[in-house]
Design a protein around this motif. Structure first.
Motif, short mmCIF file in Angstrom:
data_model
loop_
_atom_site.label_atom_id
_atom_site.label_comp_id
_atom_site.label_asym_id
_atom_site.label_seq_id
_atom_site.Cartn_x
_atom_site.Cartn_y
_atom_site.Cartn_z
N VAL A 56 0.85 -1.20 0.00
CA VAL A 56 0.00 0.00 0.00
C VAL A 56 0.88 1.24 0.00
O VAL A 56 2.03 1.21 0.44
N LYS A 57 0.29 2.33 -0.52
CA LYS A 57 1.00 3.61 -0.46
C LYS A 57 0.55 4.34 0.80
O LYS A 57 -0.56 4.10 1.29
N LEU A 58 1.39 5.25 1.24
CA LEU A 58 1.03 5.99 2.46
C LEU A 58 -0.29 6.74 2.27
O LEU A 58 -1.11 6.81 3.18
N SER A 59 -0.49 7.29 1.06
CA SER A 59 -1.72 8.05 0.82
C SER A 59 -2.96 7.16 0.87
O SER A 59 -4.08 7.65 0.98
N GLU A 60 -2.76 5.84 0.81
CA GLU A 60 -3.91 4.93 0.89
C GLU A 60 -4.19 4.47 2.32
O GLU A 60 -5.17 3.76 2.58
N ILE A 61 -3.32 4.85 3.23
CA ILE A 61 -3.53 4.48 4.64
C ILE A 61 -4.71 5.27 5.20
O ILE A 61 -4.85 6.47 4.93
N ASP A 62 -5.54 4.61 6.01
CA ASP A 62 -6.74 5.29 6.54
C ASP A 62 -6.45 6.07 7.82
O ASP A 62 -7.02 7.14 8.03
N HIS A 63 -5.61 5.52 8.66
CA HIS A 63 -5.30 6.21 9.92
C HIS A 63 -3.82 6.02 10.25
O HIS A 63 -3.29 4.93 10.06
#
Lengths: 612, 49
Positions: A56-63
């Motif tokens: 996953v990319k950091l921008s796809e992390i939710d929290h």
């Protein structure tokens, strides 16, 4: 899918962890990448690793959850200085600039740093903060195999709390009571670590290892002067003897006068019987406090399960005593009990407590044997070794295990690099140096020729889970090497009258059991039980060693030298192999023998790392 | 701006308004120290004292 990134940083042992829909996917400490032990910096590399591993990319992390609350910590620091003023001005003037420049603005600072990992990350609102001890408690309870448990955390200090008691039930975790700074069991132990000439925040293990060489003759002095312990185990430290709230050292003149000596200077002073007796005394006091706390908690809450985390939970001798006292029916200890584990706890706390998600409990913990770090495929290892100029064979797994077991039985020291790296301070058969525990010179050799560390330091045994009760006074799982128990009487070799007269480190040369390399001077050992379902290859190796020698135990120590973080990559492993007197290296299915390597590749390795 | 809002919120929840004057003085002095580290206005700050 909900993806949560947990981060711990800026004090010591920076780390990152990622969980997806509550499942622990990956976790690692920054020190393994930066090669600086206890690296406190923003864990850029660890974050890169966990994101890549989870694809996953950091921008796809939710929290994104940071493991402690900076405002609360700042409040504690300010209030402490106000209470102590004008004393402590020097410490105050050293601490404030970094707080006013960056630490106080941690959200913004984290946001800017996170942008280095992914320029497209632009939602600062995704960043939130957990509490230090809640993070520890969450890391201890949520991955545990218990539906309900008492959760005890103890360390130096977080925001205000130094010791907390929480009750975990299903997906809830409520802190019931706390002991606040400056009264801290972790800081008390660290004060003695400092006093005996070891490095605070890393030398605590050494103090624990030194304790069995001494007599606990200073217990009364400590309990009468330094600490007041109540019946329920809660305590208050007498600040007249400590300097950590106002000065730049842990202890003061009054403390030194109490014991009659100044702190040991590790550069010029030798460790004497006095330091061993001091170590033994503070270890005993710590154990007594932990046992008292546990007894009172068992009585108060009547819950049969205990979870432990926080730096004090790495005191495996105390853990072993709690187990031996049979206060709780079951104990589970977070393998990354120090601040690194706070990253995992912060993420788990958010998933269960903020998002209120259900928690499924099985009879196995959810740490995946703590094998949560990077791994390397055989092809990748082969290419890397070729690039390094290494000479190696590629073997089928059964041949590899046969050869390695054979090497071990001949007394070779073997570097063992397999599968995913461990999360937490212990090497558990992923990045380990292995040896034959039956050898009477193995402990000294490994300490002095391979690890380049103090000769008094003990080594730990890895033993097949099925055989643990045949060799040790233990019949529980101890997969994370966090429990200490004695070697069975029938395996011990009693000392002669002359040997009993020896003092301290002199006792080290006596063969104390059938497995002397892992038997401490008090017949204790820090045990790792190995099962085939968590690390099959390692299990198979020990089993093969047992077939050859009738001994289901091998020496397991971390794959590094003194002052170096545990190796992470095949390159790190090869460099350590060439820089020390290791005889063999087994990386994946590649098998290396030292005498066939190009001598020009040898380096003076030890100077690369500052001694701890 | 967000920082000031969050910090006030924190002081309110913790009921620690008495820390405000200390923080105010720290920020003023801290600001001066930071500015005085090699900046163009450093000589003027020196003359203030």
């Amino acid at each position: 899918m909900t993806k949560i990134l947990g981060i711990s940083a800026f004090y010591h042992d920076s780390a990152a962890a990622i969980i997806i829909d509550g499942k622990i996917i990956a976790a690692a400490q920054e020190e393994r990448f930066s090669r600086k032990k206890h690296d406190p910096k923003y864990p850029y590399n660890a974050i890169e690793f966990v994101l890549n591993f989870a694809k996953v990319k950091l921008s796809e992390i939710d929290h994104i959850v940071f493991f402690e609350k900076p405002f609360l910590k700042f409040e504690r620091i300010l209030e402490t200085y106000v209470a102590m003023a004008p004393r402590g001005f020097l410490q105050f003037s050293k601490a404030m600039p970094s707080w006013l420049r960056e630490k106080l603005f941690q959200k913004k600072m984290l946001f800017n740093l996170l942008k280095k990992n992914d320029i497209n990350f632009n939602e600062i609102s995704k960043i939130s903060f957990s509490e230090h001890h809640l993070s520890h408690a969450a890391s201890a309870f949520f991955p545990s195999p218990f539906e309900e448990a008492i959760v005890l955390t103890a360390d130096g200090v977080g925001e205000w709390a130094t010791t907390t008691v929480a009750v975990g039930k299903k997906n809830s975790l409520k802190i019931k009571k706390e002991i606040h700074f400056p009264h801290s069991l972790g800081l008390l132990y660290s004060a003695f670590t400092y006093y005996t000439g070891f490095k605070v925040n890393s030398g605590e293990y050494k103090l624990m290892g030194l304790a069995p060489y001494g007599d606990p003759k200073y217990i009364d002095l400590i309990q009468k002067n330094l600490i007041h312990i109540k019946d329920d185990g809660s305590f208050r430290l007498n600040q007249d003897y400590f300097n950590y709230t106002t000065g730049l050292s842990m202890t003061n003149k009054k403390f030194h006068n109490l014991f009659g000596q100044n702190p040991r200077d590790s550069k010029k002073d030798k460790i004497t019987q006095f330091h061993m007796d001091i170590a033994s005394s503070i270890q005993k006091v710590t154990e007594d406090i932990m046992i008292k706390i546990c007894r009172s908690l068992r009585k108060e809450f009547n819950i049969p399960n205990l979870c432990l985390a926080g730096g004090v939970a790495l005191n495996c001798v105390a853990n072993g005593k709690i187990l031996k006292e049979k206060i709780f029916e079951n104990i589970w200890i977070q393998p990354a009990a120090g601040d690194a584990g706070g990253s995992l706890g912060a993420a788990l706390a958010f998933w269960y407590l903020e998002l209120n998600k259900d928690r499924e409990v099985t009879n196995k913990d959810r740490m995946n044997g703590s094998y949560l770090g990077p791994s390397f495929g055989n092809e990748e290892i082969k290419n890397k070794l070729n690039n390094l100029g290494a000479k190696f064979e590629i073997l089928e797994e059964d041949v590899l295990i046969e050869k390695t077991a054979d090497d071990l039985s001949k007394g070779n020291a073997v570097g063992w690099f397999q599968g995913r790296m461990e999360f937490g301070p212990r090497a558990l058969g992923g990045r380990s140096i292995l040896g034959d525990p039956r050898s009477s010179i193995m402990q000294k050799n490994l300490n002095l020729k391979v690890k380049y560390r103090e000769s008094f330091r003990p080594f730990a045994p890895s033993i097949l889970r099925d055989n643990v009760n045949d060799w040790f006074e233990l019949n529980e799982d101890s997969p994370y090497m966090l429990l200490v128990a004695n070697i069975k009487k029938e395996k011990q070799k009693q000392m002669t009258e002359d040997e009993k007269k020896l003092f301290g480190i002199e006792k080290l040369n006596i063969k104390r059991s059938e497995i002397p390399a892992v038997t401490h001077v008090d017949y204790s050992a820090r045990i790792q039980t190995v099962s085939s379902d968590t690390n099959k290859k390692y299990y198979d190796l020990i089993k093969k060693f047992k077939d050859k020698t009738n001994c289901p135990v091998i020496v397991n120590t971390s794959f590094n030298v003194r002052g170096e973080p545990i190796v992470n990559t095949p390159e790190d492993a090869f460099n350590c192999f060439m820089g020390t007197e290791l005889d063999n290296l087994v990386i994946g299915n590649c098998y290396l023998i030292k005498k066939y390597q190009n001598p020009a590749l040898k380096k003076d390795y030890t100077k690369n790392f500052e001694l701890d | 701006m967000d920082f000031i809002k969050e910090f006030f919120e924190f002081l309110k929840i913790r009921k620690k308004y008495w820390l405000l004057p200390i923080i105010f003085v720290l920020v003023i002095f801290g600001g001066l120290i930071i500015l005085s580290q090699g900046s163009a206005i450093a000589p003027f700050i020196y003359t203030i004292f």
